[in-house]
Design an enzyme around this catalytic site. Structure first.
Site, PDB file in Angstrom:
ATOM      1  N   GLU A  78       0.810  -1.227   0.000  1.00 30.05           N
ATOM      2  CA  GLU A  78       0.000   0.000   0.000  1.00 30.05           C
ATOM      3  C   GLU A  78       0.841   1.275   0.000  1.00 30.05           C
ATOM      4  OE1 GLU A  78      -0.585  -2.555   1.997  1.00 30.05           O
ATOM      5  OE2 GLU A  78      -2.620  -3.267   1.577  1.00 30.05           O
ATOM      6  N   PHE A 140     -11.342  -7.323  14.220  1.00 33.42           N
ATOM      7  CA  PHE A 140     -10.276  -7.751  13.338  1.00 33.42           C
ATOM      8  C   PHE A 140      -9.966  -6.667  12.303  1.00 33.42           C
ATOM      9  CE2 PHE A 140      -8.941  -9.964   9.369  1.00 33.42           C
ATOM     10  CZ  PHE A 140      -7.677 -10.343   9.814  1.00 33.42           C
ATOM     11  N   GLN A 141      -8.701  -6.290  12.207  1.00 33.54           N
ATOM     12  CA  GLN A 141      -8.217  -5.267  11.283  1.00 33.54           C
ATOM     13  C   GLN A 141      -8.873  -3.904  11.485  1.00 33.54           C
ATOM     14  OE1 GLN A 141      -8.101  -6.907   7.271  1.00 33.54           O
ATOM     15  NE2 GLN A 141      -6.089  -7.769   7.724  1.00 33.54           N
ATOM     16  N   LYS A 190     -17.304  -1.023   6.192  1.00 35.32           N
ATOM     17  CA  LYS A 190     -17.768  -2.026   5.232  1.00 35.32           C
ATOM     18  C   LYS A 190     -19.287  -1.985   5.064  1.00 35.32           C
ATOM     19  CE  LYS A 190     -17.190  -6.859   3.978  1.00 35.32           C
ATOM     20  NZ  LYS A 190     -16.491  -8.127   4.284  1.00 35.32           N
ATOM     21  N   MET A 507      24.202   9.018   1.982  1.00 32.63           N
ATOM     22  CA  MET A 507      24.061  10.328   2.615  1.00 32.63           C
ATOM     23  C   MET A 507      24.446  10.259   4.093  1.00 32.63           C
ATOM     24  SD  MET A 507      23.538  13.387   2.001  1.00 32.63           S
ATOM     25  CE  MET A 507      22.426  14.117   0.814  1.00 32.63           C
TER      26      MET A 507
HETATM   27  C1  TPP Z   1      12.366   5.945   5.221  1.00 35.54           C
HETATM   28  C2  TPP Z   1      13.640   6.614   5.546  1.00 35.54           C
HETATM   29  N1  TPP Z   1      14.499   6.054   6.417  1.00 35.54           N
HETATM   30  C3  TPP Z   1      15.674   6.662   6.710  1.00 35.54           C
HETATM   31  C4  TPP Z   1      16.007   7.858   6.133  1.00 35.54           C
HETATM   32  C5  TPP Z   1      17.327   8.550   6.463  1.00 35.54           C
HETATM   33  N2  TPP Z   1      18.186   8.597   5.271  1.00 35.54           N
HETATM   34  C6  TPP Z   1      18.264   9.675   4.471  1.00 35.54           C
HETATM   35  S1  TPP Z   1      19.261   9.442   3.161  1.00 35.54           S
HETATM   36  C7  TPP Z   1      19.639   7.886   3.656  1.00 35.54           C
HETATM   37  C8  TPP Z   1      20.588   7.028   2.853  1.00 35.54           C
HETATM   38  C9  TPP Z   1      20.060   6.708   1.513  1.00 35.54           C
HETATM   39  O1  TPP Z   1      20.880   5.722   0.969  1.00 35.54           O
HETATM   40  P1  TPP Z   1      20.778   5.293  -0.531  1.00 35.54           P
HETATM   41  O2  TPP Z   1      19.362   5.029  -0.899  1.00 35.54           O
HETATM   42  O3  TPP Z   1      21.734   4.192  -0.782  1.00 35.54           O
HETATM   43  O4  TPP Z   1      21.186   6.613  -1.309  1.00 35.54           O
HETATM   44  P2  TPP Z   1      22.581   7.388  -1.365  1.00 35.54           P
HETATM   45  O5  TPP Z   1      22.581   8.410  -0.302  1.00 35.54           O
HETATM   46  O6  TPP Z   1      23.667   6.377  -1.195  1.00 35.54           O
HETATM   47  O7  TPP Z   1      22.568   8.002  -2.728  1.00 35.54           O
HETATM   48  C10 TPP Z   1      18.973   7.574   4.849  1.00 35.54           C
HETATM   49  C11 TPP Z   1      19.126   6.298   5.553  1.00 35.54           C
HETATM   50  C12 TPP Z   1      15.062   8.417   5.240  1.00 35.54           C
HETATM   51  N3  TPP Z   1      15.273   9.592   4.642  1.00 35.54           N
HETATM   52  N4  TPP Z   1      13.914   7.781   4.949  1.00 35.54           N
END
Ligand code: TPP
Lengths: 607, 176
Positions: A78, A140-141, A190, A507
């Site tokens: 979803e 449920f749900q 529902k 990042m």
């Molecule tokens: C759902 C979620 N969890 C954690 C983060 C924190 N976060 C921001 S950028 C990042 C790393 C992203 O890694 P990747 O997809 O490999 O991209 P890159 O930075 O290597 O290009 C994280 C963990 C986030 N923004 N969203």
């Protein structure tokens, strides 16, 4: 005593795209089920596609879908439905629709709802709920969907009266698309779907009188418009600070006219990329934490910031106390709460960006423009000194992600739409792409949602099947929602995914490198696990792996030529690359850190 | 709980389920503090009125008002400054008062023009409706006797009426 606002009853048709709501002919009262009324209401709102996944409580609504012209796209999770709806809305300007069942399905939708809320994306979510008599019994749900989503939707309703379904649907679309757009959720028990209803499609008047407290203000205050025109014409160092609101109000043309008429340079925030063409001589590109030096510095040194449809996000302002200290502020926003929230404007204007910009341009006719040659030459000085820069590729080394972006950009067919995930790749995508057209950038700005990219790209392709859609994703992000490529394959939605696979949560790695003494805690992802090529193939995609620099171009060309199924390219990129420039979190925009090679002797450009 | 720098927001909302949750949720999420809250039906059956007293030193009235007005079910917001409005609150308190203290408590309540609404063997329940400051005073004076239970309503307020004649004729001496 001050009366802040009063009751009003007006429907404002604001956003261009949706064709007029269909009219009903005079016929005897029609009996149908609530579920039929729900689907018919969506048809009446000219919904062409719904992203969803069925389940017990929403089941009755899935039956009439078989007889409806509405296309239903069956997602695998979803969250995917929500992001697809967002991607669709980003590129079409029309609300995306997600349809899911109760409980876990509704909670899976929370992230996209919050994402849409933060980025003002018009979206209508419909969730199933347990039958009315079961509500409150922990059936449920059952989950309190309306309670959970209250703070991440523009509005939500639990529909308790089956006869209200058409009115609620009309309200939802009206609220989602007018004023400051956003997600609206309808939670439908529902037994409400199963109940018999008398079909009644409400009129505009009925909708507006059913929302006595809702009155978006579209027209700017004439006195403020005049004052804005005066400030603009007197300013010697102005910058237009354009935000996502430009796109939401379809004000790109108006913005261009204002910029050209006054010779004012324009920065486009992450959400506004494409709202002003990057190839325009007045375009400075993106400001903010990873914006380019010129955009950041021009804002810092400006004497007037013309903030249009933007909310002074902390990623843009850096430390607020030292943000653009000498600048007067004109702030135009449809949401009055944004004016003065972060920085008090000298000229606050509540209104629709397109309308207000038009009015400002008109008011400018009676003014002569202050000389801006010096400002322009200072700006081009910065542009010359501090272009975007990265270390060139060295033979035998992993690919430079920036270079991959450049080739992707250069080979992209005209009008390509770009979606991205969240991380380094997102910033490189925004920095190195050339956005010359509005509605070609699909992004999660406010919430920064990893996993946004693949489903959002699918939604974008559904909204604009005529366009090439490239999704630039990180290896971390990709693993969060990649399974939606199964949806893309089975529904024949040929998106293209470029994974910038640096084997890290890049990042986060960058922050650990710069601010945690290179102590790399829990950020390493294997480059080979999963095997992205095999995974993509298993999901019905064409797939390639690119490790050598000379392969980049031919493989992208090959991917561009494939149009019968999704394509995934696993680019093996250099994990040591960092995103520059950078304004560290909480630092002042005066302290922008440029690429190490651009700062000989650690000297800072003084000006 | 008397707050000098306070202001009342009188918020007219649609009578729909969840409206109060929306409003209190907004306050919680954005870190706005509520001093007092009172909710009741209004003169129009379609709407209820929510009186929210806020500390104007802690929070920006403008931001609160604007954020509140974004809620679709909020119809109208009136900002009432203490100087421009009539404010009332109701207090009920159970005071420990055995036979020898009873007289003193009754007398005290009488001075404040309050009422004794219940009498027990060792306690009295007293009631006072009035300006919040007065309630504070009574509460303070009853405390030495031992307040075992205390309940105050939220504050309600209405704007002061315009006087027909010149402003000099306005009643003076009211708490401002
Ligand atoms: C759902 C979620 N969890 C954690 C983060 C924190 N976060 C921001 S950028 C990042 C790393 C992203 O890694 P990747 O997809 O490999 O991209 P890159 O930075 O290597 O290009 C994280 C963990 C986030 N923004 N969203």
């Amino acid at each position: 005593m001050r009366e802040v606002v009063s009751i009003s009853a007006h429907l404002h048709v604001q956003h261009a795209p949706p064709p007029a709501v269909r009219r009903e002919s005079q016929r005897p009262p029609m009996k149908m089920t609530g579920a039929q009324a729900l689907i018919k209401s969506l048809e009446m709102e000219n919904v062409e596609v719904v992203f969803g996944l069925p389940g017990g409580c929403i089941l009755p609504a899935y039956d009439p879908i078989l007889d409806s012209p509405i296309r239903h796209i069956l997602v695998r999770h979803e969250q995917g439905a929500g992001h697809m709806a967002e991607g669709y809305a980003h590129v079409t300007g029309r609300p995306g629709v997600a349809l899911v069942t109760s409980g876990p399905a509704a909670t899976n939708l929370v992230t996209p709802l919050c994402d849409a809320y933060m980025d003002s994306v018009p979206m209508v979510a419909i969730t199933g709920q347990v039958s009315r008599p079961v509500i409150g019994t922990d059936g449920f749900q059952e989950c309190d969907t309306v309670g959970i989503t209250r703070s991440v939707t523009k509005h939500n309703e639990l529909i308790m009266d089956p006869n209200e379904i058409p009115l609620m649907v009309r309200q939802a679309f009206h609220l989602a698309t007018t004023g400051r757009p956003g997600p609206v959720l309808l939670d439908v028990p529902k037994d409400v779907l199963q109940a018999e209803v008398t079909w009644n499609w409400p009129t505009d008047d009925e909708v507006s009188s059913s929302l006595p407290g809702y009155k978006p203000n579209l027209k700017g205050h004439p006195k403020m418009i005049k004052e804005a025109a005066r400030l603009i014409s007197e300013a010697r160092k102005p910058v237009i600070y354009a935000g996502g609101g430009i796109l939401k109000s379809r004000a790109a043309d108006a913005l261009r006219e204002l910029a050209e008429r006054t010779g004012t340079p324009v920065v486009t925030t992450l959400m506004a990329r494409g709202a002003f063409p990057d190839d325009h001589p007045l375009c400075l590109g993106m400001p903010g934490m990873h914006g380019n030096y010129t955009a950041i510095t021009a804002m810092q040194k400006s004497d007037l910031l013309i903030a249009l449809g933007t909310r002074f996000d902390d990623r843009v302002t850096g430390k607020v106390a030292t943000f653009a200290p000498e600048a007067k502020i004109i702030h135009v926003d449809i949401d009055p709460a944004e004016l003065g929230k972060i920085r008090r404007p000298d000229v606050p204007i509540v209104g629709d960006c397109r309308q207000v910009i038009g009015e400002i341009v008109k008011a400018l006719e009676s003014h002569t423009q202050a000389d801006r040659n010096e400002w322009r030459s200072r700006i081009s000085g910065w542009q010359e000194l501090y272009p975007l820069h990265y270390d060139p590729h060295v033979d035998g080394d992993a690919l430079k992600p920036q270079q991959v972006m450049e080739v992707l950009r250069d080979l992209a067919p005209e009008g390509t739409i770009l979606a991205s995930g969240v991380g380094q790749h997102q910033m490189w995508a925004s920095q190195y792409w050339q956005f010359n057209e509005p509605y070609t950038w699909v992004n999660s700005g406010g919430l920064g949602t990893m996993g946004f990219c693949v489903p959002a790209a699918i939604g974008a392709k559904v909204g604009r099947p005529d366009r090439t859609v490239w999704a630039v994703d990180g290896d971390g992000c990709f693993q969060m929602t990649a399974q939606e490529l199964v949806t893309a394959s089975s529904e024949r939605i040929p998106v293209k995914v470029a994974i910038l696979n640096n084997a890290y949560l890049g990042m986060v790695r960058q922050w650990q490198e710069m601010f945690y003494e290179e102590r790399y805690s829990e950020v390493y992802l294997s480059p080979d696990l999963p095997d992205y090529v095999k995974w993509a193939e298993a999901m019905g995609c064409a797939a390639f792996r690119v490790e050598a620099a000379e392969e980049v171009e031919p493989v992208i060309a090959k991917a561009n030529a494939i149009d019968d199924r999704p394509v995934v390219i696993d680019f093996r990129t250099d994990s040591r690359e960092k995103v520059f420039p950078m304004v560290p979190a909480g630092a002042s925009n005066d302290d922008v850190v440029v690429h190490p090679s651009q700062k000989p002797g650690g000297e800072k450009l003084v000006q | 709980m008397s707050v000098l720098n306070h202001q009342t927001l009188s918020v007219l909302v649609e009578n729909r389920s969840g409206v109060l949750a929306r409003i209190s949720g907004l306050f919680a999420r954005r870190g706005f503090n509520i001093i007092s809250l009172a909710v009741a039906p209004s003169d129009d059956a379609r709407f209820s009125r929510i009186n929210i007293v806020i500390d104007v030193e802690e929070t920006s009235v403008e931001q609160i008002t604007k954020q509140l007005f974004k809620l679709v079910n909020v119809v109208k917001i009136t900002e009432l400054l203490p100087s421009d409005s009539v404010e009332r609150e109701l207090l009920m308190a159970t005071v420990a008062a055995g036979p020898d203290q009873r007289g003193a408590v009754i007398e005290l309540v009488g001075v404040f023009e309050g009422k004794i609404v219940d009498v027990g063997a060792d306690a009295l329940t007293v009631m006072l409706a009035g300006e919040p400051d007065k309630l504070d005073d009574l509460e303070e004076l009853m405390r030495p006797y031992g307040i075992t239970e205390l309940q105050r309503t939220g504050r309600v307020a209405l704007p002061k009426l315009e006087r027909q004649a010149s402003p000099r004729l306005r009643l003076t001496g009211k708490a401002s």
